[in-house]
Design an enzyme around this catalytic site. Structure first.
Site, PDB file in Angstrom:
ATOM      1  N   GLY A  27       1.017  -1.596  -0.166  1.00  0.00           N
ATOM      2  CA  GLY A  27      -0.527  -0.043  -0.513  1.00  0.00           C
ATOM      3  C   GLY A  27       0.540   1.116  -0.081  1.00  0.00           C
ATOM      4  N   HIS A  33       4.468   2.142  -7.528  1.00  0.00           N
ATOM      5  CA  HIS A  33       4.075   0.744  -8.380  1.00  0.00           C
ATOM      6  C   HIS A  33       2.996   0.872  -9.424  1.00  0.00           C
ATOM      7  CE1 HIS A  33       3.590   1.042  -3.264  1.00  0.00           C
ATOM      8  NE2 HIS A  33       4.636   0.541  -3.319  1.00  0.00           N
ATOM      9  N   GLN A  57       7.518  -9.111   7.657  1.00  0.00           N
ATOM     10  CA  GLN A  57       8.815  -8.981   7.422  1.00  0.00           C
ATOM     11  C   GLN A  57       9.370  -7.656   8.080  1.00  0.00           C
ATOM     12  OE1 GLN A  57       6.967  -8.284   3.707  1.00  0.00           O
ATOM     13  NE2 GLN A  57       7.888  -6.469   3.394  1.00  0.00           N
ATOM     14  N   GLN A 150      15.203  -7.276  -2.627  1.00  0.00           N
ATOM     15  CA  GLN A 150      14.580  -8.197  -2.183  1.00  0.00           C
ATOM     16  C   GLN A 150      13.760  -9.087  -3.773  1.00  0.00           C
ATOM     17  OE1 GLN A 150      10.340  -6.336  -0.449  1.00  0.00           O
ATOM     18  NE2 GLN A 150      10.000  -5.901  -2.109  1.00  0.00           N
ATOM     19  N   ARG A 183       7.891   5.177   2.452  1.00  0.00           N
ATOM     20  CA  ARG A 183       7.952   6.196   3.387  1.00  0.00           C
ATOM     21  C   ARG A 183       8.829   7.037   2.904  1.00  0.00           C
ATOM     22  NH1 ARG A 183      10.737   0.618   4.872  1.00  0.00           N
ATOM     23  NH2 ARG A 183       9.531   0.247   6.789  1.00  0.00           N
TER      24      ARG A 183
HETATM   25  P1  AMP Z   1       6.211  -1.602  -1.243  1.00  0.00           P
HETATM   26  O1  AMP Z   1       4.689  -1.936  -1.322  1.00  0.00           O
HETATM   27  O2  AMP Z   1       7.304  -0.932  -0.995  1.00  0.00           O
HETATM   28  O3  AMP Z   1       6.298  -3.176  -0.520  1.00  0.00           O
HETATM   29  O4  AMP Z   1       6.790  -2.223  -2.689  1.00  0.00           O
HETATM   30  C1  AMP Z   1       5.494  -2.832  -3.403  1.00  0.00           C
HETATM   31  C2  AMP Z   1       6.772  -3.388  -5.167  1.00  0.00           C
HETATM   32  O5  AMP Z   1       6.738  -2.089  -5.794  1.00  0.00           O
HETATM   33  C3  AMP Z   1       7.769  -3.640  -4.895  1.00  0.00           C
HETATM   34  O6  AMP Z   1       8.172  -4.509  -5.849  1.00  0.00           O
HETATM   35  C4  AMP Z   1       9.103  -2.822  -4.537  1.00  0.00           C
HETATM   36  O7  AMP Z   1      10.338  -2.605  -5.105  1.00  0.00           O
HETATM   37  C5  AMP Z   1       8.176  -1.669  -6.289  1.00  0.00           C
HETATM   38  N1  AMP Z   1       8.665  -0.618  -5.934  1.00  0.00           N
HETATM   39  C6  AMP Z   1       8.662   0.570  -4.384  1.00  0.00           C
HETATM   40  N2  AMP Z   1       8.712   1.913  -4.843  1.00  0.00           N
HETATM   41  C7  AMP Z   1       8.689   1.999  -5.706  1.00  0.00           C
HETATM   42  C8  AMP Z   1       9.649   2.324  -7.401  1.00  0.00           C
HETATM   43  N3  AMP Z   1      10.189   4.071  -6.875  1.00  0.00           N
HETATM   44  N4  AMP Z   1      10.543   2.152  -8.851  1.00  0.00           N
HETATM   45  C9  AMP Z   1       9.501   1.407  -8.749  1.00  0.00           C
HETATM   46  N5  AMP Z   1       9.418   0.666  -7.972  1.00  0.00           N
HETATM   47  C10 AMP Z   1       8.731   0.463  -6.961  1.00  0.00           C
END
Ligand code: AMP
Length: 271
Positions: A27, A33, A57, A150, A183
């Site tokens: 989220g 995203h 996690q 990751q 974040r």
């Molecule tokens: P998260 O919600 O932070 O767990 O991220 C979900 C997915 O979005 C993960 O695969 C992240 O690597 C990807 N993601 C988060 N931030 C970015 C960004 N700035 N650019 C591309 N993908 C992202």
């Protein structure tokens, strides 16, 4: 866009589809995203996004508590994108009801970067990704290079176990080149200006690794400078090979990885 609130509804709704693209998230939906969603929408017949803040996690209770959550706003953004067919909002039980203890252990060579500084973090990530993949059965999973380690570990884990492909997606940045992250909502304006300056410095550092004989000692020096100049705590600043994540002694096929704290918020980036 159909909202799936539990596994029964998910199984029923997804049954007819076998060309599913899956975008797992926690989220705080942002343009990073959305870029994953766009790619899924292009490559797959249907796209499913999950929103689940996975407690397992988080190695730090405070971090879990302060993690930005706003489902209503997230759903609004996802709906507006017109690229999402299903949103899966599982409960803790939906994911963890089969109480089978997962036997996820990282190999010693993988206990580097964030794995070294966030004990249990990737075990939690790999566990939830195994569970989500079993439930959703996607043909493709879209993940961001922002979280490079990751992506690397999940790809290795899932592609050997399931008939799915993990597709890397490039990092999306704001206009000052700060990598987008949920974040970032916890940062103030001054923090964001500092983050942008740190990015510029990292670009410079990476450029300068080119003619250095001893890259680790050069990076150690730069780490100290960054700490002093920006008053930040740094977990690591390392140049690593993109194919095996080993410490690299050349700029070729390598990325510069950093994790640091700004305003008590842990940020990661790689370039
Ligand atoms: P998260 O919600 O932070 O767990 O991220 C979900 C997915 O979005 C993960 O695969 C992240 O690597 C990807 N993601 C988060 N931030 C970015 C960004 N700035 N650019 C591309 N993908 C992202």
């Amino acid at each position: 866009m159909k909202i799936l609130l539990n596994n029964t509804s998910l199984f029923e709704s997804l049954r007819p589809f076998n060309d599913l693209g899956f975008v797992p998230t926690m989220g705080g939906i942002h343009k990073g995203h959305l870029s994953l969603i766009n790619k899924s929408n292009k490559l797959c017949k249907k796209t499913i996004v999950s929103i689940f803040v996975n407690p397992k996690q988080f190695n730090n209770k405070k971090d879990l508590k302060s993690y930005p959550r706003n489902i209503k706003k997230d759903l609004k953004i996802l709906k507006k994108s017109k690229k999402v067919d299903f949103v899966y909002l599982p409960t803790f039980k939906d994911i963890y009801k089969d109480k089978k203890k997962s036997k996820i252990t990282l190999q010693k060579k993988d206990k580097i970067l964030c794995a070294k500084f966030r004990k249990g973090h990737f075990e939690g990530v790999l566990d939830v990704m195994n569970k989500l993949t079993k439930i959703v059965k996607p043909k493709k999973i879209f993940m961001g290079e922002k979280d490079f380690q990751q992506l690397y570990l999940v790809k290795k884990e899932l592609e050997k176990k399931y008939k799915t492909k993990v597709i890397p997606c490039k990092t999306i940045r704001d206009r000052d080149n700060v990598a987008l992250s949920s974040r970032n909502l916890l940062l103030n304006k001054t923090n964001l200006i500092t983050a942008a300056k740190i990015y510029e410095t990292l670009v410079d550092i990476k450029k300068n690794t080119k003619n250095k004989k001893n890259i680790p000692s050069f990076l150690n020096l730069k780490k100290k400078e960054l700490k002093n100049n920006y008053k930040i705590k740094i977990d690591y600043l390392e140049l690593r090979n993109i194919n095996n994540l080993k410490i690299s002694s050349t700029k070729k096929n390598s990325r510069l990885f950093i994790a640091y704290y700004l305003n008590n918020v842990r940020l990661i980036d790689n370039l």
